[in-house]
Design a protein around this motif. Sequence first.
Motif, mmCIF file in Angstrom:
data_model
loop_
_atom_site.group_PDB
_atom_site.id
_atom_site.type_symbol
_atom_site.label_atom_id
_atom_site.label_comp_id
_atom_site.label_asym_id
_atom_site.label_seq_id
_atom_site.Cartn_x
_atom_site.Cartn_y
_atom_site.Cartn_z
ATOM 1 N N THR A 81 -7.485 115.360 42.392
ATOM 2 C CA THR A 81 -6.867 114.173 41.386
ATOM 3 C C THR A 81 -5.726 113.702 41.848
ATOM 4 O O THR A 81 -5.384 112.636 41.272
ATOM 5 C CB THR A 81 -6.603 114.877 40.093
ATOM 6 O OG1 THR A 81 -5.487 115.792 40.109
ATOM 7 C CG2 THR A 81 -7.911 115.493 39.427
ATOM 8 N N PHE A 82 -5.107 114.224 43.044
ATOM 9 C CA PHE A 82 -3.842 113.712 43.618
ATOM 10 C C PHE A 82 -3.959 112.006 44.120
ATOM 11 O O PHE A 82 -3.298 111.372 43.480
ATOM 12 C CB PHE A 82 -3.621 114.298 44.827
ATOM 13 C CG PHE A 82 -2.302 113.629 45.533
ATOM 14 C CD1 PHE A 82 -1.086 113.982 45.067
ATOM 15 C CD2 PHE A 82 -2.401 112.945 46.933
ATOM 16 C CE1 PHE A 82 -0.076 113.279 45.649
ATOM 17 C CE2 PHE A 82 -1.442 112.561 47.453
ATOM 18 C CZ PHE A 82 -0.114 112.689 46.981
ATOM 19 N N ILE A 83 -4.971 111.538 44.519
ATOM 20 C CA ILE A 83 -5.235 110.288 44.974
ATOM 21 C C ILE A 83 -5.400 109.354 43.856
ATOM 22 O O ILE A 83 -4.847 108.257 43.579
ATOM 23 C CB ILE A 83 -6.480 109.976 45.783
ATOM 24 C CG1 ILE A 83 -6.583 110.811 47.100
ATOM 25 C CG2 ILE A 83 -6.832 108.453 46.080
ATOM 26 C CD1 ILE A 83 -5.232 110.207 48.008
ATOM 27 N N GLN A 84 -6.095 109.599 42.593
ATOM 28 C CA GLN A 84 -6.283 109.005 41.451
ATOM 29 C C GLN A 84 -4.571 108.931 40.832
ATOM 30 O O GLN A 84 -4.334 107.949 40.251
ATOM 31 C CB GLN A 84 -7.184 109.719 40.467
ATOM 32 C CG GLN A 84 -8.415 109.563 40.985
ATOM 33 C CD GLN A 84 -9.339 110.274 40.244
ATOM 34 O OE1 GLN A 84 -9.315 111.271 39.695
ATOM 35 N NE2 GLN A 84 -10.574 109.986 40.009
ATOM 36 N N GLU A 85 -4.118 109.794 40.750
ATOM 37 C CA GLU A 85 -2.698 110.266 39.998
ATOM 38 C C GLU A 85 -1.685 109.240 40.682
ATOM 39 O O GLU A 85 -0.929 108.310 40.364
ATOM 40 C CB GLU A 85 -2.346 111.420 40.284
ATOM 41 C CG GLU A 85 -2.868 112.260 38.974
ATOM 42 C CD GLU A 85 -2.290 113.763 39.590
ATOM 43 O OE1 GLU A 85 -1.082 114.047 40.110
ATOM 44 O OE2 GLU A 85 -3.055 114.762 38.861
ATOM 45 N N VAL A 86 -1.680 109.064 42.148
ATOM 46 C CA VAL A 86 -0.748 108.388 42.735
ATOM 47 C C VAL A 86 -1.045 106.980 43.017
ATOM 48 O O VAL A 86 -0.231 106.125 43.094
ATOM 49 C CB VAL A 86 -0.170 109.017 44.203
ATOM 50 C CG1 VAL A 86 0.282 110.336 43.786
ATOM 51 C CG2 VAL A 86 -1.254 108.935 45.053
ATOM 52 N N THR A 87 -2.279 106.548 43.095
ATOM 53 C CA THR A 87 -2.727 105.063 43.340
ATOM 54 C C THR A 87 -2.828 104.323 41.922
ATOM 55 O O THR A 87 -3.086 103.112 42.042
ATOM 56 C CB THR A 87 -4.001 105.003 43.912
ATOM 57 O OG1 THR A 87 -4.941 105.770 43.526
ATOM 58 C CG2 THR A 87 -3.824 105.588 45.475
ATOM 59 N N ALA A 88 -2.961 105.018 40.624
ATOM 60 C CA ALA A 88 -3.016 104.413 39.551
ATOM 61 C C ALA A 88 -1.758 103.456 39.426
ATOM 62 O O ALA A 88 -2.306 102.599 38.426
ATOM 63 C CB ALA A 88 -3.111 105.556 38.629
#
Length: 91
Positions: A81-88
């Motif tokens: 979920t890291f990419i979703q969290e930081v690019t949101a």
Amino acid sequence: AGFQARRVGTVAELDSAADGIGIALVVIAGGISTPGAHPLAGFTPAADRQYRVVALVGGDGTAALGAGADQVVQLPFDPRTFIQEVTAFLP
């Protein structure tokens, strides 16, 4: 997902790379809770930057936010979920 990662090994390299054209996100593995340690591993984000700063932290992230991070991600984190969290929050 439209991003290209570039890894740097020193704060001096990060200072130089962060000012490059097209930089949208800087992720810093810093924010350690060792007394006297810089909360962003020695990196000081420019006040007029075009990029967002995400700090990977071992604590609550208060110091990293105070040093200029836009977002903190507590360690350990879920890489799924890291990419979703930081690019949101990217523009």
